[in-house]
Enzyme design. Structure first.
Site, short mmCIF file in Angstrom:
data_model
loop_
_atom_site.label_atom_id
_atom_site.label_comp_id
_atom_site.label_asym_id
_atom_site.label_seq_id
_atom_site.Cartn_x
_atom_site.Cartn_y
_atom_site.Cartn_z
N HIS A 280 0.82 -1.20 0.00
CA HIS A 280 0.00 0.00 0.00
C HIS A 280 0.85 1.25 0.00
O HIS A 280 2.01 1.25 0.41
CB HIS A 280 -0.98 0.01 1.18
CG HIS A 280 -0.35 0.33 2.50
ND1 HIS A 280 -0.20 1.63 2.94
CD2 HIS A 280 0.18 -0.47 3.46
CE1 HIS A 280 0.38 1.61 4.13
NE2 HIS A 280 0.62 0.35 4.46
N CYS A 281 0.24 2.32 -0.51
CA CYS A 281 0.81 3.66 -0.40
C CYS A 281 -0.34 4.52 0.14
O CYS A 281 -1.07 4.04 1.00
CB CYS A 281 1.39 4.14 -1.73
SG CYS A 281 0.29 4.03 -3.15
N VAL A 282 -0.51 5.72 -0.34
CA VAL A 282 -1.61 6.54 0.17
C VAL A 282 -2.89 6.29 -0.62
O VAL A 282 -3.94 6.01 -0.05
CB VAL A 282 -1.24 8.04 0.15
CG1 VAL A 282 -2.43 8.90 0.53
CG2 VAL A 282 -0.09 8.32 1.11
N GLY B 268 -2.99 4.14 -3.58
CA GLY B 268 -3.00 2.89 -4.34
C GLY B 268 -3.02 3.12 -5.84
O GLY B 268 -3.61 2.33 -6.58
N SER C 103 2.52 1.94 -4.98
CA SER C 103 2.23 0.52 -4.74
C SER C 103 1.92 -0.19 -6.06
O SER C 103 2.34 -1.33 -6.26
CB SER C 103 1.09 0.35 -3.74
OG SER C 103 -0.09 0.98 -4.20
#
Length: 164
Positions: free
Chosen positions: A66-68, A70, A74
């Site tokens: 995940h990132c912030v 998606g 990611s």
């Protein structure tokens, strides 16, 4: 995460705190410090992340990346994994990921890095960069239809405002 059987969490969002982890599953945890900016070298993490995901998969687990939002970081790491361990071209990997998560759109810098990675893995690149005049920059050809659609929408919107 326990219900999904997540045994590895990869956090690609240095602007977020560490991901809360399950004490039941006690998953592996990797933090990748990479901002979502074109000039960031995300490629230096491609092999490490792809190999970790594959190791987890081979041991019967699954990974959450995940990132912030998606959309870019990611997604780029997922694309690198699919190219390295599923034998997909960048174009195939992007089409596959986008069929599951339509909003995926790695930034142009990450796409350039993924193109170089594909070249390294396969000896050629399935995605070309094309100049997009309204942005005055190069974009991946695979995203050109989306950018054209947005450009058409904005032109119609601006035109409707002028008529008022």
């Amino acid at each position: 995460m326990d219900k999904l059987g997540v045994s590895c969490v990869i956090n690609v969002a240095p602007e977020l705190p560490d991901t809360p982890l399950s004490s039941v599953m006690n998953p592996l945890y990797l933090r990748v410090n990479a901002q979502d900016r074109s000039e960031v070298d995300l490629a230096k993490h491609f092999d490490e992340v792809a190999d970790l995901i594959e190791e987890v998969r081979l041991n019967g687990g699954c990974s959450l990346i995940h990132c912030v939002a998606g959309v870019s970081r990611s997604a780029s790491l997922c694309l690198a994994y699919l190219m390295k361990h599923a034998g997909m071209s960048l174009r195939e990997a992007y089409t596959h990921v986008q069929s599951i998560r339509p909003q995926v759109r790695p930034n142009s810098g990450f796409f350039q890095q993924l193109r170089r990675y594909e070249q390294q893995l396969r000896g050629s690149s399935s995605v070309e960069m094309v100049y997009f005049a309204s942005l005055d920059k190069e974009i991946p050809d695979i995203l050109e239809p989306q950018y054209r659609a947005m450009e058409d929408f904005y032109q119609r919107y601006r035109s409707s405002l002028r008529k008022r």
